[in-house]
Design an enzyme around this catalytic site. Sequence first.
Site, PDB file in Angstrom:
ATOM      1  N   LYS A  99     -42.730  50.808  44.487  1.00  0.00           N
ATOM      2  CA  LYS A  99     -42.870  49.323  43.968  1.00  0.00           C
ATOM      3  C   LYS A  99     -42.632  48.421  45.130  1.00  0.00           C
ATOM      4  O   LYS A  99     -42.870  47.207  45.067  1.00  0.00           O
ATOM      5  CB  LYS A  99     -41.963  48.959  42.952  1.00  0.00           C
ATOM      6  CG  LYS A  99     -42.326  49.886  41.488  1.00  0.00           C
ATOM      7  CD  LYS A  99     -41.123  49.498  40.509  1.00  0.00           C
ATOM      8  CE  LYS A  99     -41.076  50.412  39.405  1.00  0.00           C
ATOM      9  NZ  LYS A  99     -40.680  51.822  39.948  1.00  0.00           N
ATOM     10  N   ALA A 127     -45.110  53.586  34.141  1.00  0.00           N
ATOM     11  CA  ALA A 127     -45.621  55.074  34.435  1.00  0.00           C
ATOM     12  C   ALA A 127     -46.997  55.194  34.211  1.00  0.00           C
ATOM     13  O   ALA A 127     -47.859  54.521  34.812  1.00  0.00           O
ATOM     14  CB  ALA A 127     -44.715  55.939  33.507  1.00  0.00           C
ATOM     15  N   ASP A 133     -35.049  46.661  39.108  1.00  0.00           N
ATOM     16  CA  ASP A 133     -36.584  47.468  38.956  1.00  0.00           C
ATOM     17  C   ASP A 133     -37.231  46.742  37.556  1.00  0.00           C
ATOM     18  O   ASP A 133     -38.584  46.599  38.013  1.00  0.00           O
ATOM     19  CB  ASP A 133     -36.055  48.791  38.102  1.00  0.00           C
ATOM     20  CG  ASP A 133     -37.469  49.660  38.456  1.00  0.00           C
ATOM     21  OD1 ASP A 133     -38.172  49.730  39.494  1.00  0.00           O
ATOM     22  OD2 ASP A 133     -37.599  50.486  37.327  1.00  0.00           O
ATOM     23  N   LYS A 166     -41.106  44.827  38.441  1.00  0.00           N
ATOM     24  CA  LYS A 166     -42.173  44.949  37.356  1.00  0.00           C
ATOM     25  C   LYS A 166     -42.783  43.913  36.808  1.00  0.00           C
ATOM     26  O   LYS A 166     -43.949  43.594  36.678  1.00  0.00           O
ATOM     27  CB  LYS A 166     -41.703  45.994  36.294  1.00  0.00           C
ATOM     28  CG  LYS A 166     -41.435  47.401  36.826  1.00  0.00           C
ATOM     29  CD  LYS A 166     -40.943  48.426  35.606  1.00  0.00           C
ATOM     30  CE  LYS A 166     -40.680  49.741  35.990  1.00  0.00           C
ATOM     31  NZ  LYS A 166     -40.244  50.671  35.024  1.00  0.00           N
ATOM     32  N   GLY A 213     -40.535  59.280  32.978  1.00  0.00           N
ATOM     33  CA  GLY A 213     -40.710  60.851  32.940  1.00  0.00           C
ATOM     34  C   GLY A 213     -41.688  61.273  34.017  1.00  0.00           C
ATOM     35  O   GLY A 213     -42.613  60.571  34.305  1.00  0.00           O
TER      36      GLY A 213
END
Length: 816
Positions: free
Chosen positions: A583, A615, A682, A686, A800
């Site tokens: 990112k 994701a 984080d 985003k 994940g």
Amino acid sequence: MKVLKFGGTSVANAQNILLAENIIKKQSSQDRVVVILSALHGVTDSLIQAAECASRKDDTYVQIVKKLEEKHLNLVKELIPLLEQSSWLSFVKKHFNDLEDLYNSIFVLGEFTDKIKDRIAGYGEFLSSNIIAARFQYEGLDCLWMDSADLIRTDSNFTHAKVEFERTENNFKNYFKAHQNRITVGPGFVARDEKKNTTTLGRGGSDYTASIIAAALDARELQIWTDVSGMMTADPRLASYAKPISEISYHEAMELSHFGAKVLYPPSIQPVMVKNIDLIIKNTFDPEAQGTVVTHNLNNSEQEKSQVAVGISNMSNIALLTLEGSGMVGIPGISAKLFQCLSHEKINVILITQGSSEHSITIAIDEKEAVHAEHAINFAFADDINLERVSNVKIETALSIVAIVGENMKSRSGVSAKMFGCLGNNGINIRAIAQGSSERNISIVISENDTKKAVNVLHEEFFESEVKQVHLYICGTGNVGTKLIQQIYAQNPYLREHLFVNIRISGLSNSRKMIFSDRGISEEDYLNWQKMGTEASPENFAEEMITRNLRNSIFVDITASRDLPKVYESLLRRSIDIVACNKIAASSDYEKYRTLKNTARNHNCSFFFETNVGAGLPVIGTISDLIKSGDRITSIQAVLSGTLNFVFNNYDGSRTFSEVVAQAQEEGYTEPDPRLDLSGTDVARKILILAREAGYPLQFEEIENTGFLPEDCMLGTVENFYAKLTEHESHFKNLLQSAQSDGKILKYTAEFKDGKAKVGLQHIAPGSDLFHLYGKDNIVIFKTLRYSEQPLVVKGAGAGAEVTASGVFADIIRSI
């Protein structure tokens, strides 16, 4: 009658000569054959090298000549019966004595003229043809050695003699009327002028000799025997998927050979083309292979008829010379003056291009002649240069010519667009373009460093359209990287069959090691790649990608490195696509973010980072689709951290907050340092990325971040972080109980509205779209001009390794 020519590799040694002998025996059992031979492999070059040494007073010429003599003596011993060797050993020694006298004279005088060069260069063919003819005779074959040099009459333009065809043709007709042997063997390359001086026929001279004889005798066919099975669709040393060409027209073969296809040379085609004699290129080492037929009477398959091009050729070591100036516009005779001056200096012009404005003329020549040509042109135009009507000639070097050739090009539209499009998509800059009026050939001049890439790109576009080769360079081999690599290996068969794409993992790197393979790292090698790797750094990895310069290259960053994004711009400038899970770049300074986006657009490549948010969820792609279709996003409400959602969904007071975070880390939902997730940094990145993609020039510092961690949790090591979480358990229980007392739950949310963004822990009521969000799921709620009453919702697993890897994989497929 047939004419067979065998090249230097076909007669390189006794073993190869025996292969040629078997071919000749078989063919002579059915027809009379004329066999034209080159010198043994490398001999002509060594003969000239020795003379050049002698002219420089370098006595190493003695050793060169001695080695050549030994080579021919050994050939006699291997091919001629023992009892007959004496006379032929004496024959070789006599002619090398003559050669030594010539070299000694050059050494004393320090002079090596073209006339002497031709005399020396012709010894190779003379010796090889005599020894091999003797071998055939001792084998009991009806064979005669012919001094073809004495029958080919030329002018006295030494090293590039011009053939007197009428006289030469009569000589051969008379000779073969007088001699009816089944096999006639003669030397190629050499001829004689009116005064019986030895001359040579230039590059590809032995092929030319064979062609001259075939035309003179109206032969049934001319066979060129070499070390490849015919002409190929491209140079197989550059394009690993080059294919043999079964049939090709004379004109196509002429075009390909002019621009570097070394199996044939243009002069070799002309005599047999005039007489409509088929020319067949065959492989001495695989005589049963089909080879290539060069003919007027093409009988191509339906597939070959549908192909736009027949082949791609390339020529290296090219220089571009440009003469320009306002004084050239509308003035007749400028071009004539330029070409006359080059002709006078015996400088061959390979390619010419001139703009319709007449302001400049650009020519391509051999790089070795660039300085000579520059001086000649500047001298010829000295008056115009002094009056500033034209400028001094400009030179560009380190270039190559790539040409695509095909008869069918003239009947198809869009060939140029297809050619330039695929080159542009791979960042190959074209310096000059030329297309003949016959439309059989489009030639381009490019950087020498781009030659291999250009040949492969064009070959793939015009000859391998069923399967596109893609080269991946992956940085990051942790959980996500490992899953991605496994997915690629598993999915590649499907991609080849259904999408006609073959993905090669051509480079791998982690923080310590890196490895590269142009052919792709196999699944077996991947298991042990770190043992074979070299020391890694972002700069070295990027430089290696740029140096290898492979077509359809994609760089994949699956790290959290702050250093890797520093190389993004240099890669984009080379038209290398980037897929980033990292990112850092998209959430960096706004100007840097815009620079990367603009660089990708300007260099016609992709910069995708879908997995930066959600994701594998299609969040950024959804924004792009909305914006492109004319909608405008007015607000965003989201839960963007699969880690934080997992933590707050599982923290119910029965276990400590520290234990729940540890579980999230063990299951791969957090960064190696969980504070990056729990601090909200984080999530802030985003929402920043989503706002920017929605068209708002937001900076990271402008995002309001209300943290929930005590300050001392952010200090020290990760171990210290967990200890502090345990120490502050009462703080986390108070947060939980405060929400529960209102009948609500805790969610770490991100919001964007009215050009402002904020992130923080919120109490979420049961009626909210954010309430029913379980496990590691993310949700993004878009309100737009079109979706104002009923918002657009994207929801699903937001963390994940498996789903993140699949999101990266989807970006890779999108880039192709």
